[in-house]
Design a protein around this motif. Sequence first.
Motif, PDB file in Angstrom:
ATOM      1  N   THR A 149       0.825  -1.206   0.000  1.00  0.00           N
ATOM      2  CA  THR A 149       0.000   0.000   0.000  1.00  0.00           C
ATOM      3  C   THR A 149       0.857   1.253   0.000  1.00  0.00           C
ATOM      4  O   THR A 149       0.631   2.193  -0.787  1.00  0.00           O
ATOM      5  N   TYR A 150       1.860   1.294   0.886  1.00  0.00           N
ATOM      6  CA  TYR A 150       2.718   2.474   0.944  1.00  0.00           C
ATOM      7  C   TYR A 150       3.523   2.655  -0.340  1.00  0.00           C
ATOM      8  O   TYR A 150       3.680   3.780  -0.834  1.00  0.00           O
ATOM      9  N   VAL A 151       4.032   1.576  -0.890  1.00  0.00           N
ATOM     10  CA  VAL A 151       4.797   1.667  -2.128  1.00  0.00           C
ATOM     11  C   VAL A 151       3.925   2.209  -3.259  1.00  0.00           C
ATOM     12  O   VAL A 151       4.354   3.058  -4.050  1.00  0.00           O
ATOM     13  N   SER A 152       2.683   1.729  -3.347  1.00  0.00           N
ATOM     14  CA  SER A 152       1.784   2.217  -4.406  1.00  0.00           C
ATOM     15  C   SER A 152       1.526   3.714  -4.262  1.00  0.00           C
ATOM     16  O   SER A 152       1.427   4.436  -5.261  1.00  0.00           O
ATOM     17  N   LEU A 153       1.423   4.199  -3.021  1.00  0.00           N
ATOM     18  CA  LEU A 153       1.232   5.633  -2.782  1.00  0.00           C
ATOM     19  C   LEU A 153       2.461   6.433  -3.202  1.00  0.00           C
ATOM     20  O   LEU A 153       2.359   7.447  -3.915  1.00  0.00           O
ATOM     21  N   PHE A 154       3.644   5.962  -2.796  1.00  0.00           N
ATOM     22  CA  PHE A 154       4.871   6.705  -3.093  1.00  0.00           C
ATOM     23  C   PHE A 154       5.239   6.631  -4.572  1.00  0.00           C
ATOM     24  O   PHE A 154       5.784   7.599  -5.119  1.00  0.00           O
ATOM     25  N   VAL A 155       4.931   5.516  -5.219  1.00  0.00           N
ATOM     26  CA  VAL A 155       5.163   5.416  -6.664  1.00  0.00           C
ATOM     27  C   VAL A 155       4.228   6.365  -7.409  1.00  0.00           C
ATOM     28  O   VAL A 155       4.621   7.007  -8.386  1.00  0.00           O
ATOM     29  N   MET A 156       2.983   6.457  -6.946  1.00  0.00           N
ATOM     30  CA  MET A 156       2.030   7.385  -7.552  1.00  0.00           C
ATOM     31  C   MET A 156       2.583   8.804  -7.553  1.00  0.00           C
ATOM     32  O   MET A 156       2.527   9.500  -8.571  1.00  0.00           O
ATOM     33  N   VAL A 157       3.127   9.237  -6.424  1.00  0.00           N
ATOM     34  CA  VAL A 157       3.699  10.582  -6.326  1.00  0.00           C
ATOM     35  C   VAL A 157       4.959  10.698  -7.172  1.00  0.00           C
ATOM     36  O   VAL A 157       5.152  11.685  -7.901  1.00  0.00           O
ATOM     37  N   SER A 158       5.824   9.707  -7.102  1.00  0.00           N
ATOM     38  CA  SER A 158       7.127   9.774  -7.774  1.00  0.00           C
ATOM     39  C   SER A 158       7.007   9.734  -9.290  1.00  0.00           C
ATOM     40  O   SER A 158       7.778  10.391 -10.000  1.00  0.00           O
ATOM     41  N   MET A 246      -1.388   5.511 -12.544  1.00  0.00           N
ATOM     42  CA  MET A 246      -1.328   5.105 -13.953  1.00  0.00           C
ATOM     43  C   MET A 246      -2.030   6.121 -14.851  1.00  0.00           C
ATOM     44  O   MET A 246      -1.546   6.445 -15.944  1.00  0.00           O
ATOM     45  N   TYR A 247      -3.158   6.597 -14.378  1.00  0.00           N
ATOM     46  CA  TYR A 247      -3.904   7.579 -15.181  1.00  0.00           C
ATOM     47  C   TYR A 247      -3.077   8.857 -15.343  1.00  0.00           C
ATOM     48  O   TYR A 247      -2.964   9.408 -16.452  1.00  0.00           O
ATOM     49  N   ALA A 248      -2.497   9.342 -14.271  1.00  0.00           N
ATOM     50  CA  ALA A 248      -1.705  10.569 -14.330  1.00  0.00           C
ATOM     51  C   ALA A 248      -0.481  10.383 -15.211  1.00  0.00           C
ATOM     52  O   ALA A 248      -0.123  11.262 -16.011  1.00  0.00           O
ATOM     53  N   PHE A 249       0.164   9.217 -15.113  1.00  0.00           N
ATOM     54  CA  PHE A 249       1.374   8.957 -15.902  1.00  0.00           C
ATOM     55  C   PHE A 249       1.024   8.808 -17.390  1.00  0.00           C
ATOM     56  O   PHE A 249       1.814   9.209 -18.248  1.00  0.00           O
ATOM     57  N   SER A 250      -0.157   8.262 -17.685  1.00  0.00           N
ATOM     58  CA  SER A 250      -0.559   8.085 -19.087  1.00  0.00           C
ATOM     59  C   SER A 250      -0.793   9.421 -19.786  1.00  0.00           C
ATOM     60  O   SER A 250      -0.704   9.513 -21.011  1.00  0.00           O
ATOM     61  N   ARG A 251      -1.097  10.453 -19.004  1.00  0.00           N
ATOM     62  CA  ARG A 251      -1.384  11.773 -19.577  1.00  0.00           C
ATOM     63  C   ARG A 251      -0.200  12.747 -19.443  1.00  0.00           C
ATOM     64  O   ARG A 251      -0.288  13.887 -19.900  1.00  0.00           O
TER      65      ARG A 251
END
Length: 255
Positions: A149-158, A246-251
């Motif tokens: 869970t924490y990794v998914s949050l930090f990857v989202m930001v990074s 993923m959505y943010a990175f795709s755009r």
Amino acid sequence: MSRLLYADFARLWKSKIFWIMEIFMAVYAGALCINAWQTSRNHAIDSWNLYFFNELLFVQLILAVLVSFYIGAEYGEGTIRNKLAVGHLRIHVYLSNLIVSYAAGIIGVCTFNVVSLALGLTLIGAEQTIANMWIPMQVIWLSLFMIMTYVSLFVMVSMAGGSKAGKAVVNLILGIAFLMATLVVQLAVVSWGDYPPSQPGARLCLLADTWLPSNQVMDAVTGLEYSRMYPVHMLVLTVFFTGIGMYAFSRKEIS
């Protein structure tokens, strides 16, 4: 995807921040075990969990720095741009970083636990160490979901881009916020015992008790009652953070 994973794992083994994390985990585990050994000479240790799983309370802070600098290096060195240029899909690039970051977190926790257990058995003895370890498999099981869970949050930001230092600051703030919230909820739950207050604020606190990743693990570590729905809650949060990322990175425009 397999080529991406191979390249990202190869980069992880060369990452200085990863090996700094490994050294810190080993040294911290050793320091705690020495403290436990000194304590055991004068007093019986009531719970080895507090030594063996101590890193799970603050591991999100370590993951915040590790993920930020690991993924930040991809942007800084132009690695992500090159991956996309040779035809790798954005979803594969994102998932590869997510998987490797998760593996790094698991390796760090395993390093702490291996050193802690080895020194505990050596200095304190198998009988006292194992006898005072509560439900270790449940804690380990929950910790796998917590790290995810924490990794998914930090990857989202990074993966949103920006400087390594900037992403590290944002992720550290998030990690500290989760840590403080966990401490507050733990103190509240312990003070209530079996009879939590009925005020709206208390109900909000109980809701946080079931959804905060660190709090769920600490319930098991300290011997408090915990729900079998905890892994489901953490999986829901993981999917939520990953979907947004993923959505943010795709755009995002990669230049």
